[in-house]
Design a protein around this motif. Structure first.
Motif, PDB file in Angstrom:
ATOM      1  N   ASP A   1       2.721 -12.286  10.397  1.00 41.52           N
ATOM      2  CA  ASP A   1       1.459 -12.096  11.118  1.00 41.52           C
ATOM      3  C   ASP A   1       1.464 -12.819  12.465  1.00 41.52           C
ATOM      4  O   ASP A   1       1.067 -12.261  13.479  1.00 41.52           O
TER       5      ASP A   1
ATOM      6  N   ARG B   1      -2.929  -4.914   9.589  1.00 47.46           N
ATOM      7  CA  ARG B   1      -4.169  -5.668   9.669  1.00 47.46           C
ATOM      8  C   ARG B   1      -4.765  -5.963   8.295  1.00 47.46           C
ATOM      9  O   ARG B   1      -5.221  -7.048   8.022  1.00 47.46           O
TER      10      ARG B   1
ATOM     11  N   ARG C   1       4.142 -13.657   4.898  1.00 48.20           N
ATOM     12  CA  ARG C   1       3.174 -12.862   5.657  1.00 48.20           C
ATOM     13  C   ARG C   1       2.567 -13.653   6.800  1.00 48.20           C
ATOM     14  O   ARG C   1       2.304 -13.131   7.864  1.00 48.20           O
TER      15      ARG C   1
ATOM     16  N   GLY D   1      -2.982  -5.882   5.646  1.00 47.69           N
ATOM     17  CA  GLY D   1      -1.967  -6.661   4.950  1.00 47.69           C
ATOM     18  C   GLY D   1      -1.640  -6.205   3.541  1.00 47.69           C
ATOM     19  O   GLY D   1      -0.884  -6.846   2.828  1.00 47.69           O
TER      20      GLY D   1
END
Lengths: 781, 310
Positions: A579, A561, A575, A563
């Motif tokens: 995600d 979360r 990402r 990252g």
């Protein structure tokens, strides 16, 4: 012209350092002389166990005078500028400066500095101590009472005296006066430790060498080598034997003696049951002796040659007997190791788990050793698990690769499982250089399939560009598996070679893979193999996984979360993709992350292979730019065999007149297109030329090119599809007359815009047609 | 001049093991060494004796020679291997600073024990010496006599992780091996220990075979590993505690008792290693733990009179 003689006399210098030290001495002293303008006619350096010596011939007595003009400020410049000039030029007042006139700039000051050339003796007296103090020994030491102080002299072993003379042949040379940490330069040397007593005064190189010879010192290492080699051959020949030559050993032995005396010793014949390589290894490593073989049969003889440093008063009987004693003790050890390795291990019941895991047969000694290697948990690399885990990976990969190289999968897997089994044997523990070879011997003794035995020895090969590539398919399978596992492993944990650093010899491993593939004609789907293996390594739960990418990914599950961890490993774009997958489903997110890592690993490793291929071709004298041409844009194929075939076909084609001419035509077309695309925009000339327009308004050469392209393009593409690169080249060769004629007769930039565009389209078709075979734009020249 | 010329036959180093030992002692005593006795603890090498390990640190000159029984539990072979023992003698010489003619002195000592330089091929072959548990290293050679290593010759550069200033020269003679050569026997057990013949002769076998057998059993099979692990930890803790309690401003008052504990930890580790209960990865960490103790002792030694503190 005068000569310099320099000798640095010390306690015994390690043999392996002598040659380089002599060379360093020569270079450091001559470079420093040349830097001071002192050029010389010749220089040669020497080393014995107790001395480094340097002879420089043809030096001037003094350096050339130097006259230097230093420009100053103009006359009447501010006082500060004048003072600055005087200080920089080393003048005390302006009276010492000269005024020069310039019609444009006016009058200004110039300082003329004249330095008389330095006396060579003075230069040497400065240079030599500095060279000694800063000498680049790989390891150096302090010694004696002086070492109580912090900055005492360092040398490889205690330095005792320095001889340094300078002078012409016709006169008495002078000692170059200097002192280094209490050692005062002199004209004195010393002879052999046991055959000569006291100081020996020396004039110059001419009497230095014979004086040393008289004192039982052969100065030149190459001469000592010659003496050893000749005497060794002669002694061997007299017994009907042949010297097993060994350049490395010869070099070392020549560095252990100042006066070589070769003697022959023998050992009991019963020791010949030990594998010859092991006998040679023990006698070589521990005793620095040469072994001999029967000239007729090639079998190792129960004789050896030692090189003493002494002309013993009994002719060497005692020395020989002493060496025989030691050789006997060493061979007894080797015989014990060999017998132990052939027998059962004492703790078999503790090895069952390992044996089960690896599918080993504990009734067989070599299988026991592999089980032991696994049980010991010896770490291969902290991030890549233990040797046992590594062997499991290699065995699985060897099995997978077996059909590709034409090997029996069972044999390949078996060979891989035994390939490292000799590592915990007594013999390899004592002589690591026998790894592989002892494994083969032990495998033969327990009745393994001949291909398995060969593969155990050969899977380390090729060890370099000139080493033999194994041809037995089982050997090839295991050799490829071993190297690919290493490469993928280190790529997966991101420990790639950088610059000159390649501690795991990964460049050599990649070259090995290329040579195995190319020389055995193997079609290896490299990217697939790499991806599968990398995935396996990412997913494997090694005890050490807390250091790996894997753990970063595992914790990423929690840290997704914010990252942050992901940001260390992945780019923003990556990402985003992860995600998106992650918000659909956690597992999908992690899988996507793995996927990105494996893709990246594979792509990166593939380009490493391509680079190695270029280096290999360059080293072979081939044109490595052709590799780029064949690979084209976007990375290119992972089929290394095919790439080399294409490169070879392209190289042959470019040797022909058709090839050269077509390349010239291509370049011309590409240049025109480039210029015109700038005006009309990228892609303005894509698509087929309008044949109707050509038929109606075109020139005959234009028509001919259109026809040739219509024929050649599909023909070349079809040939490429069938991997017939000669055929593809031949198809392209058909284009040449049409291309030549087109450029001779047709003006591309016709005033009629339609004709112009159509002609440019033709050229673009030509560019496309060649691109199907190779990117001609990447060919140099 | 060979010292042996003045000795009775039974003391001749080429016939008598104890004669060899006594000849070396006498030789080095005549060159200004204090002759120490073996340290009364189990150590793996003569270097561990405080007479070398501690005395080689600091500025004070020091010359000593001594025999040190060396315990190498892993090297035991139940007395069956002709060349390997778990207990053997080293003859140790330490000269600080090393005299400039140390090589010549060493060669003279070989002559003293009966090695004729006109007959034998003596060589100095590169060997960089390192003792990881003592944090010590130096440069020097293996000294070869007719292809056999008979001594180790080292210029100490660092001990206990501390630069040696000045450097000491260390000579270590492997007495059993040297004696085998001098007496021309193939097995250590065959050595004539006392130099006498007939009924009066005592061999190395009579003195040490039983011990080799018993200790091999102990080292490899029966040493109580739980107790050894405990002892290692206790010695480590006590060494640290003594080093702490001995601190007294600029000075240290209890280095040698602390160093004894470091030696005890080292020997427990050696026994555990012989018992095969220490894995490869653990091994390194145990060596490091002992080294840390040795380093701390060395640092403390420099704060004592022996270490040159004012």
């Amino acid at each position: 012209m005068p000569d310099l003689l320099l000798e640095l006399f010390s306690e015994e210098i390690p043999a392996r350092m002598q040659r380089k030290a002599a060379e360093d001495l020569r270079k450091l002293v001559t470079d420093a002389l040349v830097e001071r303008g002192l050029v010389y006619e010749g220089a040669k350096a020497f080393a014995t166990p107790r001395r480094l010596a340097l002879h420089i011939a043809g030096l001037p007595v003094r350096g050339r005078d130097i006259r230097e003009e230093r420009k100053g400020p103009r006359v009447g410049a501010p006082e500060a500028a004048i003072q600055g000039f005087l200080k920089a030029a080393g003048l005390s007042s302006l009276d010492q400066a000269t005024i020069i006139s310039d019609p444009k700039k006016g009058d200004s000051y110039v300082a003329i500095i004249e330095k008389p050339g330095q006396e060579t003796v003075a230069a040497i007296a400065e240079i030599v101590p500095a060279v000694i103090r800063g000498f680049p020994w790989p390891k150096s030491m302090r010694w004696g009472a002086a070492s109580a102080a912090g900055a005492s002299l360092r040398w490889v072993r205690p330095l005792h005296s320095i001889l340094c003379t300078f002078g012409a042949e016709t006169e008495e040379p002078e000692v170059v006066p200097f002192e280094v940490d209490g050692i005062v330069s002199s004209n004195i040397t010393y002879g052999h430790r046991f055959h000569s007593a006291g100081a020996i005064p020396i004039k110059r190189f001419d009497d230095y060498v014979p004086s040393l010879e008289k004192a039982k010192v052969v100065l030149d290492a190459d001469r000592r080598k010659e003496i050893i080699l000749n005497d060794a051959r002669t002694l061997a020949f007299a017994q009907g034997l042949e010297l097993v030559e060994d350049e490395g050993l010869l070099e070392e032995v020549a560095g252990l003696v100042e006066w070589p005396v070769v003697l022959m010793g023998s050992f009991e014949e019963r020791f010949l049951e030990i594998p010859g390589e092991a006998i040679r290894a023990t006698i070589r490593a521990n005793q620095k002796c040469f072994v001999l073989r029967d000239a007729a049969t090639g079998a190792l003889a129960n004789r050896f040659l030692l090189t003493a440093n002494l002309v013993a008063s009994d002719g060497g009987k005692v020395i020989t007997a002493g060496n025989e004693r030691v050789v006997r003790a060493r061979l007894s050890d080797a015989a014990y190791f060999f017998a132990t390795d052939k027998g059962d291990l004492p703790d078999l019941d503790t090895l069952e788990e390992s044996a089960g895991k690896l599918g080993l047969d504990l009734a067989k000694p070599l299988d026991q050793r592999m089980a032991k290697l696994d049980k010991l948990g010896v770490v291969f690399h902290a991030k890549l698990g233990t040797q046992g885990e590594r062997v499991q990976r290699i065995a699985a990969l060897a099995r997978e690769l077996a059909p590709i190289v034409g090997a029996d999968p069972d044999l390949a897997e078996r060979a891989a499982k035994l390939a490292k089994a000799d590592l915990p044997t007594e013999m390899v523990g004592e002589f690591p250089e026998l790894q592989g070879l002892m494994g083969r011997k032990y495998a033969e003794l327990q009745g393994e399939h001949p291909s398995v035995c060969a593969a155990i020895e050969e899977h380390y090969k090729p060890l370099g560009p000139s080493d033999r590539v194994p041809t037995d398919p089982v050997s090839a399978a295991v050799a490829l598996a071993d190297k690919l596992d290493t490469l993928v492993g280190f790529w997966a944990i991101d420990e790639k070679p950088t610059g000159s650093k390649d501690p795991y010899a990964l460049r050599r491993a990649a070259l090995g893979v290329i040579r195995l593939v190319v020389e055995n004609g193997v079609r290896l789907p490299l990217v697939d193999v790499v991806k599968n293996r990398a995935k396996g390594i990412f997913e494997a739960d090694y005890h050490f996984s807390k250091y790996t990418f894997l753990s970063q990914l595992n914790t990423m599950r929690e840290l997704f979360r914010d990252g942050e961890v992901a940001a260390e490993v992945f780019s923003d774009d990556e990402r985003k993709i992860i995600d998106e997958a992650y918000y659909r489903d956690e597992d999908a997110g992690v899988d996507t992350a793995y996927g990105i890592l494996t893709d990246r690993c594979a792509a990166n490793l593939l380009s490493f292979f391509h680079d190695r291929l270029k280096v290999m071709l360059r080293d072979q004298g081939a044109r490595h730019d052709l590799v780029d041409a064949v690979l084209g844009e976007g990375g290119g194929s992972d089929d290394l065999l095919l790439i080399t075939h294409r490169v070879a076909a392209l190289a042959r084609f470019l040797e022909t007149q058709d090839g050269k001419s077509l390349l010239a035509g291509y370049k011309r077309a590409a240049n025109i297109l480039k210029a015109e695309e700038k005006k009309d925009g990228e892609g303005a000339f894509s698509g087929a030329a309008d044949l109707q327009l050509i038929a109606g308004a075109g020139l005959i050469e234009e028509k001919a090119l259109a026809v040739a392209l219509a024929n050649a393009t599909p023909a070349a593409a079809a040939a490429v599809a069938q991997e017939d690169y000669e055929g593809a080249m031949a198809a392209l060769a058909e284009l040449r007359p049409a291309v030549d004629a087109f450029f001779d007769q047709v003006t591309v930039n016709d005033p009629d815009p339609a004709l112009r565009v159509n002609r440019l389209k033709l050229l673009n078709q030509l560019r496309e047609a060649t691109r199907a075979v190779a990117d001609f734009g990447r060919i140099a020249g | 001049m060979a010292v042996s010329a003045t000795l009775p036959d039974a003391m001749n180093p080429t016939r008598s093991f104890q004669g060899l030992l006594l000849t070396l002692q006498r030789f080095w005593a005549e060159r200004g060494c204090v002759i120490l006795q073996p340290y009364d603890m189990e150590v793996g090498a003569g270097t561990s004796h405080p007479g070398t390990m501690l005395r080689s640190l600091g500025p004070r000159p020091w010359r000593a020679a001594y025999v040190q029984p060396s315990r190498r539990p892993k090297d035991g072979r139940y007395g069956e291997n002709p060349n390997r023992l778990q207990h053997y003698y080293q003859f140790q010489v330490i000269l600080k600073p090393n005299p400039p003619n140390l090589q010549e002195l060493y060669l003279q000592s070989l002559e003293a024990i009966g090695i004729d330089m006109k007959l034998h091929d003596i060589r100095f072959v590169e060997d960089d010496w390192e003792n990881p548990t003592l944090g010590a290293w130096g440069l020097g050679w293996e000294c070869w006599c007719d292809g056999m290593e008979v001594s180790q010759f080292t210029y100490f550069q660092q001990v206990a992780g501390i630069e040696c200033a000045p450097v000491s020269g260390e000579l270590t003679y492997g007495l059993e091996r040297l004696a085998c050569y001098l007496q021309n026997v193939e097995s250590i057990m065959e050595l004539n220990f006392n130099g006498l013949e007939g009924d009066e002769k005592v061999s190395y076998r009579e003195v040490f075979l039983q011990a080799e057998q018993e200790y091999s059993r102990y080292n490899f099979e029966h040493a109580d590993t739980a107790a050894l692990f405990r002892r290692f930890a206790e010695a480590e803790a006590e060494c640290r505690a003594l080093l702490e309690k001995g601190e007294s401003g600029e000075r240290h008052l209890m280095v040698q008792p602390a160093y004894d504990q470091c030696l005890k930890a080292g020997h427990s580790f050696n026994l555990l290693d012989a018992r095969g209960v220490i894995s490869v990865t653990e091994r390194q960490s145990y060596i490091l733990r002992v080294r840390e103790l040795a380093k701390a002792c060395g640092a403390a030694w420099l704060k004592t009179a022996g270490g040159g503190a004012n």
